[in-house]
Design an enzyme around this catalytic site. Structure first.
Site, short mmCIF file in Angstrom:
data_model
loop_
_atom_site.label_atom_id
_atom_site.label_comp_id
_atom_site.label_asym_id
_atom_site.label_seq_id
_atom_site.Cartn_x
_atom_site.Cartn_y
_atom_site.Cartn_z
N ILE A 3 0.83 -1.22 0.00
CA ILE A 3 0.00 0.00 0.00
C ILE A 3 0.86 1.27 0.00
CG2 ILE A 3 -2.21 -0.81 0.93
CD1 ILE A 3 -1.16 -0.12 3.72
N GLU A 4 0.17 2.36 -0.33
CA GLU A 4 0.80 3.70 -0.41
C GLU A 4 2.04 3.68 -1.31
OE1 GLU A 4 1.04 5.67 3.41
OE2 GLU A 4 -0.99 5.00 3.90
N GLY A 5 1.94 2.93 -2.39
CA GLY A 5 3.06 2.80 -3.34
C GLY A 5 3.78 1.50 -3.08
#
Ligand SMILES: Cc1cc2nc3c(=O)[nH]c(=O)nc-3n(C[C@H](O)[C@H](O)[C@H](O)COP(=O)(O)OP(=O)(O)OC[C@H]3O[C@@H](n4cnc5c(N)ncnc54)[C@H](O)[C@@H]3O)c2cc1C
Length: 634
Positions: free
Chosen positions: A439-441
């Site tokens: 997540i978040e990249g």
């Protein structure tokens, strides 16, 4: 470099002529939405250009006593509250967070931690906010995600950064009353590539509102959100006969008719998060609910994430501390073959890895968080490095913790308890921890992001020369600019500037490491320059080459942060040898990794790997899939 021309038109400075239309579109979207300007210095960015700027991180920032007291007070209240009201294993099993916990968080204003006091929030600094998330994550991964999805990427952060006064007045005070928020970007076909977005927002003829339709996947807090930010495609702009796709950020409120929860998603870990597939059926959204303006949605998402990403390293730090606690106890308690297992060398080497890695994760996380509070620094590279470094390191830490706990590591806490042993939740922690690399990249996207940002100063001077479609005059001008720049810059990369800086106030061992970072940043810069010359326009496709440079830069950043933190701790307590020991150990290991990364730039199997991968995708190795019961028939 990509520039905005005087009329606000965006000009892409990357050659997309050999790319598929889809890839060129994705590239255009990513480039036109990244932060173009570097208004403040970047310590980690400097490393890729052979500019070692220790003054930006030394002295290692210490939380000021007033700010620390605020965080201490909240932690002292929150810790006992969690212990008394939340059983993380029950939460994991039932997939529900007790109402009393949610209400308690509202009472403590934890949904408004980063909301300024003028809007009735706690107005916490980034450091204090991260301390809270770290504590919660050390105890219950699911609960930490409830708080962080709400505050790091949900409505509060973008609204705080980009909202109008009217928007802030309308929505920010609601978080102090317990409103929960979510952020919806991902779609079934939109993972790392927002150019494929299909959720649409069609403006009404009078422009007063938009009609939103589409499907958003994996929206954390979505099923329970009172307010959410939704990214949607608005009509494209027509510029010089070309359609420029527009992604716009809208604030939606749960009362708006047409928001449908299609499915609550369930995962390997963080099982009590509320995460859903959400459909928008003709949702009418007032135009004043747009944040930052039409077409600015992706820019908003990327800018929000530049600091939002810091929550995840803080969560990793919390989990890492828990790992230390577990392995210290178990390493002493468990006796096999006549010795506590911690004293067998194979295990003690793991203990050293865990302790020094934890020290480095903390050094990176608190340094970057303090930079975010202080301002005056561009931290987009540091925050992304912190996310990449800590999520990867935490995964290795929990894996080694499980190994040290042996069979008990693999057994659930409930089962351990059921047969009378301590319910140490390594199995749950491992499940909860894995998502951080996605997540978040994802780690792969973080590498691409970091490579792009690291190369930006080079692209600023060299990109135009490589763009064959530009008029010859412009390319010639670019050539002169480039020659001017590199004729001064390149020789400097061969001068060992570390000879002029001795860093003796770090003590002999750490001075050597600071020296190494200084020296190696030149080597990194030189090698990047050589690769640019060698691969030219195709460097963008050489993800392994770029990835190794990013990893070298990240290790150098972690080394510098670790030495700076050790220096601060040693200055404060001169007789204490431990911080310097840990920093020294971490740096020595990091140097070995860096040297092997450099070596692999010239001696690697990248092209062979590409061939095998192509063969696999093309079905050449189907014969290896025999004698199994396939889960993915085609
Ligand atoms: C538990 C959970 C919570 C989430 N919460 C939210 C949320 O609140 N809001 C939201 O909008 N989204 C959320 N997401 C979505 C999350 O951000 C995405 O999963 C993530 O962006 C990756 O997208 P994807 O899974 O579709 O992978 P894909 O983009 O399909 O990628 C698959 C693999 O290919 C790699 N890859 C993709 N493109 C490239 C490339 N160009 N070069 C090299 N490698 C590449 C990726 O790194 C990955 O390994 C959540 C997801 C999960 C599982």
């Amino acid at each position: 470099m990509s520039t905005e021309t005087k009329d606000g038109d965006f000009e892409l400075k990357i050659d997309t002529s050999k790319m598929s239309t889809e890839k060129a579109q994705a590239m255009h979207m990513a480039e036109s939405n990244r932060e173009l300007k570097w208004e403040n210095p970047s310590f980690a960015g400097g490393l890729f250009m052979g500019r070692f700027l220790p003054d930006l991180i030394v002295p290692y920032p210490e939380q000021n006593p007033e700010d620390k007291a605020v965080g201490d007070k909240l932690l002292a209240e929150l810790g006992p509250f969690l212990k008394a009201n939340l059983d993380p294993d029950e939460v994991d099993r039932t997939r529900e967070l007790p109402k009393k916990v949610l209400d308690g968080f509202t009472k403590m204003k934890l949904w408004a931690m980063k909301i300024p006091k003028e809007y009735n929030g706690l107005g916490l600094s980034q450091v204090n906010y991260n301390r809270i998330v770290s504590l919660v994550a050390s105890y219950c991964g699911s609960t930490a995600v409830w708080l962080s999805a709400h505050q790091s990427i949900g409505v509060p952060q973008p609204l705080k950064m980009f909202g109008t006064d009217a928007q802030k007045k309308k929505w920010l005070p609601r978080f102090a009353e317990g409103a929960i928020s979510a952020f919806a970007l991902t779609e079934p076909d939109v993972g790392s590539d927002p150019a494929k977005m299909t959720t649409s927002a069609t403006p009404s003829p009078d422009g007063s509102h938009y009609i939103l339709n589409g499907l958003k996947l994996w929206c954390t807090n979505g099923p329970v959100a009172d307010i959410m930010v939704v990214m949607a495609k608005t009509p494209p702009l027509l510029k010089k006969g070309r359609e420029i796709p527009q992604i716009t950020a809208f604030v939606l409120e749960k009362e708006m008719p047409g928001i449908e929860l299609v499915h609550r998603c369930d995962f390997m870990g963080i099982r009590a998060i509320q995460n859903g597939l959400i459909r928008f059926n003709n949702v009418k959204v007032p135009a004043e609910n747009i944040i930052l303006g039409p077409g600015k949605g992706l820019k908003l998402a990327l800018s929000t994430l530049n600091t939002g990403r810091l929550t995840l390293p803080a969560a990793a730090v919390g989990m890492g501390k828990q790992c230390l606690n577990i392995v210290r106890n178990w390493g002493n308690e468990r006796v096999q073959w006549g010795l506590p297992i911690g004293k067998h060398e194979a295990i003690s080497s793991k203990l050293a890895f865990l302790t020094s890695t934890q020290f480095a994760m903390e050094a990176v996380t608190w340094l970057t968080s303090a930079m975010a509070d202080k301002g005056g620094r561009d931290i987009r590279i540091e925050a992304a490095m912190a996310k990449l470094f800590c999520s990867e390191a935490a995964w290795r830490m929990i894996d080694e913790t499980m190994q040290i706990r042996g069979g008990r590591g693999y057994e659930t806490a409930e089962s351990l308890k059921g047969r009378g042993e301590k319910p140490v939740p390594v199995e749950r922690m491992m499940r909860d921890c894995r998502i951080n690399r996605i997540i978040e990249g994802t780690s792969e996207i973080m590498h691409l992001f970091l490579a792009r940002e690291a190369l930006d100063p080079h692209m600023e001077v060299a990109a135009e020369l490589m763009l064959k479609h530009l008029p010859l005059g412009r390319r010639l001008k670019a050539g002169i600019k480039m020659a001017n720049f590199y004729s001064k810059w390149y020789p400097q990369q061969w001068i060992n500037s570390s000879l002029f800086h001795v860093y003796s106030d770090f003590g002999p061992k750490l001075a050597r490491h600071m020296n190494y970072v200084d020296r190696t940043s030149h080597q990194l810069a030189r090698n990047i320059f050589h690769s640019m010359g060698m691969y030219q326009n195709t460097l963008e496709r050489r993800q392994m080459i770029l990835g190794r440079y990013v990893d070298v830069g990240t290790e150098l950043f972690a080394m510098a942060a670790t030495c700076a933190r050790a220096k601060l701790l040693t200055d404060k307590e001169p007789g204490n040898p431990h911080p310097a020991h840990l920093a020294n150990f971490f740096c020595k290991e990091a140097i070995r990794r860096i040297e092997s990364l450099f070596a692999a730039q010239n001696d690697n199997d990248d092209s062979q790997a590409n061939k095998i991968a192509k063969g696999l995708l093309g079905g050449d190795y189907r014969w290896m899939e025999n004698d199994i019961l396939k889960c993915y028939e085609n």
